[in-house]
Design a protein around this motif. Structure first.
Motif, PDB file in Angstrom:
ATOM      1  N   ASP A 196      26.529  40.342  44.736  1.00 58.29           N
ATOM      2  CA  ASP A 196      25.846  38.867  44.665  1.00 58.29           C
ATOM      3  C   ASP A 196      26.637  37.898  43.873  1.00 58.29           C
ATOM      4  N   TRP A 197      27.446  38.453  42.702  1.00 57.06           N
ATOM      5  CA  TRP A 197      28.392  37.581  42.110  1.00 57.06           C
ATOM      6  C   TRP A 197      29.600  37.344  42.878  1.00 57.06           C
ATOM      7  N   LEU A 198      30.198  38.239  43.583  1.00 56.96           N
ATOM      8  CA  LEU A 198      31.157  38.234  44.667  1.00 56.96           C
ATOM      9  C   LEU A 198      30.991  36.929  45.640  1.00 56.96           C
ATOM     10  N   TYR A 199      29.740  37.118  46.179  1.00 62.79           N
ATOM     11  CA  TYR A 199      29.340  36.186  47.043  1.00 62.79           C
ATOM     12  C   TYR A 199      29.236  34.808  46.614  1.00 62.79           C
ATOM     13  N   HIS A 200      28.922  34.530  45.523  1.00 67.02           N
ATOM     14  CA  HIS A 200      28.775  33.175  44.689  1.00 67.02           C
ATOM     15  C   HIS A 200      30.172  32.799  44.226  1.00 67.02           C
ATOM     16  N   ASN A 202      33.191  33.706  46.021  1.00 68.92           N
ATOM     17  CA  ASN A 202      34.212  33.979  47.263  1.00 68.92           C
ATOM     18  C   ASN A 202      35.228  32.879  47.708  1.00 68.92           C
ATOM     19  N   ASP A 203      35.103  31.773  47.086  1.00 67.31           N
ATOM     20  CA  ASP A 203      36.150  30.848  47.053  1.00 67.31           C
ATOM     21  C   ASP A 203      37.138  30.893  45.884  1.00 67.31           C
ATOM     22  N   GLU A 204      37.207  32.045  44.721  1.00 69.07           N
ATOM     23  CA  GLU A 204      38.042  32.289  43.893  1.00 69.07           C
ATOM     24  C   GLU A 204      38.466  33.710  43.921  1.00 69.07           C
ATOM     25  N   ILE A 205      37.710  34.754  44.276  1.00 66.55           N
ATOM     26  CA  ILE A 205      37.999  36.110  44.513  1.00 66.55           C
ATOM     27  C   ILE A 205      37.424  36.672  45.659  1.00 66.55           C
ATOM     28  N   LYS A 206      38.521  37.377  46.524  1.00 65.33           N
ATOM     29  CA  LYS A 206      37.938  37.973  47.778  1.00 65.33           C
ATOM     30  C   LYS A 206      38.719  39.447  47.647  1.00 65.33           C
ATOM     31  N   PRO A 207      37.720  40.428  47.626  1.00 63.86           N
ATOM     32  CA  PRO A 207      38.363  41.806  47.810  1.00 63.86           C
ATOM     33  C   PRO A 207      38.922  42.115  49.079  1.00 63.86           C
ATOM     34  N   LEU A 208      40.110  42.636  49.411  1.00 64.22           N
ATOM     35  CA  LEU A 208      40.806  43.029  50.503  1.00 64.22           C
ATOM     36  C   LEU A 208      40.216  44.122  51.080  1.00 64.22           C
ATOM     37  N   ALA A 245      43.959  41.446  32.284  1.00 65.34           N
ATOM     38  CA  ALA A 245      43.250  40.236  32.584  1.00 65.34           C
ATOM     39  C   ALA A 245      41.951  40.450  33.022  1.00 65.34           C
ATOM     40  N   TYR A 246      40.873  39.536  32.432  1.00 63.04           N
ATOM     41  CA  TYR A 246      39.519  39.812  32.847  1.00 63.04           C
ATOM     42  C   TYR A 246      38.801  38.560  32.714  1.00 63.04           C
ATOM     43  N   ARG A 247      37.601  38.751  33.598  1.00 61.85           N
ATOM     44  CA  ARG A 247      36.688  37.628  33.491  1.00 61.85           C
ATOM     45  C   ARG A 247      35.141  37.992  33.294  1.00 61.85           C
ATOM     46  N   PRO A 248      34.443  37.617  32.448  1.00 63.53           N
ATOM     47  CA  PRO A 248      32.961  37.973  32.377  1.00 63.53           C
ATOM     48  C   PRO A 248      32.414  37.377  33.614  1.00 63.53           C
ATOM     49  N   LEU A 249      31.609  38.558  34.189  1.00 65.80           N
ATOM     50  CA  LEU A 249      30.564  38.064  35.120  1.00 65.80           C
ATOM     51  C   LEU A 249      29.323  37.177  34.709  1.00 65.80           C
ATOM     52  N   LYS A 250      29.515  35.779  35.407  1.00 66.21           N
ATOM     53  CA  LYS A 250      28.256  34.983  35.236  1.00 66.21           C
ATOM     54  C   LYS A 250      27.736  34.394  36.334  1.00 66.21           C
ATOM     55  N   LEU A 251      26.341  34.040  36.233  1.00 69.00           N
ATOM     56  CA  LEU A 251      25.691  33.242  37.290  1.00 69.00           C
ATOM     57  C   LEU A 251      24.758  32.276  36.826  1.00 69.00           C
TER      58      LEU A 251
END
Length: 288
Positions: A196-200, A202-208, A245-251
């Protein structure tokens, strides 16, 4: 017949193979085969048919297994009755625990518990929370991650914030990050949170691609070697936020977390060994 023989029959039925049962109870395969032959000779009946894939109960085996289950349940009930009526904390404490909690926190907690109550026998099973939830009736206490157990008393132990880590930086200028994602074996609710986080985002992070591994520690080590990104909870991150490097997961501005619960059935705290363990567990500080 001994209780251990009845327990062996139940384990053989649950696992389905002699080899798997031997591995689970930490004795040799020939020893399991020999004990099964003894039990079948005792009843003068074949209990299991050996097929290439798994053991299959015979009609007589079904009756014997039902009897074994009753005998094991009666023995456990008798032990619990003794524990309940005794002022001294003793008996068996059966725990099912999430693998992450059993690796990171439970050893120190059980160390303190057994030092204080040396006459209590610990029966511990570890695994993913979904499996524990399916079999929660088999245990005095279940320590699970994600959603709490319905129709049980559940106390939240802590909320575990999630972060996405990588050896490569996360862009602050809106540049799309394309990297493999390393995923460890967990229950569906964890994967749903990440998806769900990746879906929201997807303009910043895209798993190859997704690389799946069994253990969270393997996932962590793969990330450290630069193989890809990994979503990890605070409880296993240690000093990683200072080094990677890291980012907290937030929605919607709210942190995504994995809640950890201790769950038990109504009335089970009448058992002194369970009551003392739950008290110790709920008094623990899990995260700084």
């Amino acid at each position: 017949m001994k209780i251990a023989d009845y327990e062996l029959l139940l384990k053989l039925y649950d696992i389905g193979t002699i080899r798997g049962t031997a591995k689970a109870i930490l004795i040799s395969q020939p020893a399991v085969t020999q004990r099964l032959k003894y039990i079948e000779a005792y009843y003068n009946e074949e209990i299991f048919i050996r097929t290439p894939k798994r053991l299959v109960l015979t009609p007589s085996g079904e009756k014997i297994l039902n009897h074994a289950r009753k005998m094991v349940d009666q023995e456990e009930a008798f032990k619990n009755m003794l524990s309940e009526t005794s002022q001294q904390v003793r008996g068996t404490l059966s725990i099912a625990c999430s693998s992450l909690i059993s690796q990171r926190f439970l050893p120190s907690i059980l160390g303190k518990y057994t030092a204080r109550f040396p006459k209590v026998t610990i029966d511990l099973v570890t695994g993913i929370s979904e499996d524990i939830k399916r079999n929660y009736l088999d245990y005095h206490v279940s320590i699970i991650r994600g959603d709490k157990l319905k129709e049980n008393t559940c106390v939240k132990l802590f909320s575990d914030p999630l972060y996405i880590f990588d050896t490569e930086r996360f862009s602050s200028s809106g540049e799309l990050k394309k990297r493999p994602l390393i995923s460890f074996k967990s229950d569906d609710s964890m994967h749903a949170l990440v998806d769900d986080w990746l879906y929201h985002h997807n303009d910043e992070i895209k798993p190859l691609k997704t690389i799946r591994v069994d253990q969270i520690e393997t996932c962590k080590q793969f990330m450290m070697q630069g193989i890809g990104m990994a979503v990890l909870p605070e409880s296993v991150s240690d000093s990683m936020k200072r080094e990677y490097a890291y980012r907290p997961l937030k929605l919607n501005g709210k942190p995504l977390t994995r809640d950890t619960w201790v769950c038990y059935q109504k009335g089970i705290l009448k058992l002194p060994q369970v009551h003392e363990f739950v008290n110790m567990l709920t008094s623990e500080s899990f995260l700084p």
